[in-house]
Structures are given as structure tokens and as C-alpha cells.
Motif scaffolding. Structure first.
Motif, mmCIF file in Angstrom:
data_model
loop_
_atom_site.group_PDB
_atom_site.id
_atom_site.type_symbol
_atom_site.label_atom_id
_atom_site.label_comp_id
_atom_site.label_asym_id
_atom_site.label_seq_id
_atom_site.Cartn_x
_atom_site.Cartn_y
_atom_site.Cartn_z
ATOM 1 N N GLN A 2 0.834 -1.204 0.000
ATOM 2 C CA GLN A 2 0.000 0.000 0.000
ATOM 3 C C GLN A 2 0.873 1.261 0.000
ATOM 4 O O GLN A 2 0.563 2.213 -0.698
ATOM 5 C CB GLN A 2 -0.923 -0.014 1.232
ATOM 6 N N ILE A 6 0.287 0.848 -4.449
ATOM 7 C CA ILE A 6 -0.481 -0.245 -5.040
ATOM 8 C C ILE A 6 -1.696 -0.500 -4.153
ATOM 9 O O ILE A 6 -1.558 -0.710 -2.952
ATOM 10 C CB ILE A 6 0.389 -1.514 -5.159
ATOM 11 N N SER A 7 -2.867 -0.475 -4.760
ATOM 12 C CA SER A 7 -4.099 -0.708 -3.999
ATOM 13 C C SER A 7 -4.110 -2.130 -3.446
ATOM 14 O O SER A 7 -3.744 -3.077 -4.138
ATOM 15 C CB SER A 7 -5.321 -0.516 -4.895
ATOM 16 N N VAL A 8 -4.563 -2.256 -2.211
ATOM 17 C CA VAL A 8 -4.680 -3.560 -1.576
ATOM 18 C C VAL A 8 -6.158 -3.834 -1.338
ATOM 19 O O VAL A 8 -6.855 -3.057 -0.695
ATOM 20 C CB VAL A 8 -3.910 -3.609 -0.241
ATOM 21 N N ILE A 9 -6.616 -4.970 -1.906
ATOM 22 C CA ILE A 9 -7.999 -5.394 -1.740
ATOM 23 C C ILE A 9 -7.984 -6.809 -1.180
ATOM 24 O O ILE A 9 -7.430 -7.717 -1.793
ATOM 25 C CB ILE A 9 -8.761 -5.363 -3.076
ATOM 26 N N ILE A 25 -13.679 0.079 3.836
ATOM 27 C CA ILE A 25 -12.419 0.712 3.457
ATOM 28 C C ILE A 25 -11.787 1.273 4.728
ATOM 29 O O ILE A 25 -12.359 2.137 5.390
ATOM 30 C CB ILE A 25 -12.618 1.816 2.409
ATOM 31 N N GLY A 29 -6.629 2.963 3.567
ATOM 32 C CA GLY A 29 -6.946 2.833 2.152
ATOM 33 C C GLY A 29 -7.158 1.394 1.705
ATOM 34 O O GLY A 29 -7.603 1.158 0.589
ATOM 35 N N MET A 30 -6.840 0.428 2.570
ATOM 36 C CA MET A 30 -7.071 -0.972 2.221
ATOM 37 C C MET A 30 -8.567 -1.248 2.176
ATOM 38 O O MET A 30 -9.317 -0.761 3.018
ATOM 39 C CB MET A 30 -6.411 -1.899 3.236
ATOM 40 N N THR A 31 -8.975 -2.033 1.183
ATOM 41 C CA THR A 31 -10.377 -2.383 1.010
ATOM 42 C C THR A 31 -10.589 -3.849 1.379
ATOM 43 O O THR A 31 -9.807 -4.704 0.983
ATOM 44 C CB THR A 31 -10.806 -2.151 -0.452
ATOM 45 N N LYS A 67 -8.274 0.285 -13.962
ATOM 46 C CA LYS A 67 -9.281 0.493 -12.920
ATOM 47 C C LYS A 67 -10.014 -0.809 -12.641
ATOM 48 O O LYS A 67 -10.444 -1.500 -13.562
ATOM 49 C CB LYS A 67 -10.272 1.558 -13.391
#
Length: 78
Positions: A2, A6-9, A25, A29-31, A67
Motif C-alpha cells: 500500500q 499499489i491498492s490492496v484489496i 475501506i 486505504g485498504m479495502t 481500474k
């Protein structure tokens, strides 16, 4: 990861007895996402999701825009 932008899901399954869908969320910012299906059995009538419409988690990835989107879709529409 993160911190490198880099997005973390995080995705979980088998939540059916507690929730048909879960999305959170965190402040970082982690989802966190999850879904579950409750079968129509006598045993499952004791849980809060009994009788609710089951939903599944569907992802859509737009490679051009880089996206990732998602939606919780009723199972009968799949």
C-alpha cells in the motif's frame, strides 16, 4: 505494498450466515470485501441472512484505465 502506491484489496468468502455482502475501506486505504450464500436449509433459518437474496461479488477490470470495480449482484441475475 500500500505504501508503494499499489491498492490492496482483501477478498473473503463464505460469509453467508453473517452477511450476504461486506465492504469496508480502512483509514489506510485498504479495502475489505466479502460475500456469501445461505442455502435454504432448516439449519440456516437461525441466521440473520435467512430469506435474504443471495449476492455474489463480481469484478470488472478496465485494463486501459487500470481500474478495478466491483458490485454485489443478486445470484438470480447471474
Amino acid at each position: 505494498v500500500q505504501e508503494r502506491g499499489i491498492s490492496v484489496i482483501c477478498v473473503a468468502g463464505d460469509l453467508g450466515q453473517e452477511a450476504d455482502a461486506y465492504e469496508f475501506i480502512h483509514d489506510s486505504g485498504m479495502t475489505f470485501l466479502g460475500s456469501g450464500i445461505t442455502s435454504e436449509t432448516e439449519w440456516n433459518q437461525q441466521f440473520q441472512t435467512a430469506g435474504q437474496t443471495d449476492r455474489v461479488l463480481r469484478f470488472q477490470h478496465d485494463k486501459e484505465k487500470q481500474k478495478l470495480t466491483w458490485a454485489f449482484i443478486p445470484l438470480e441475475k447471474i
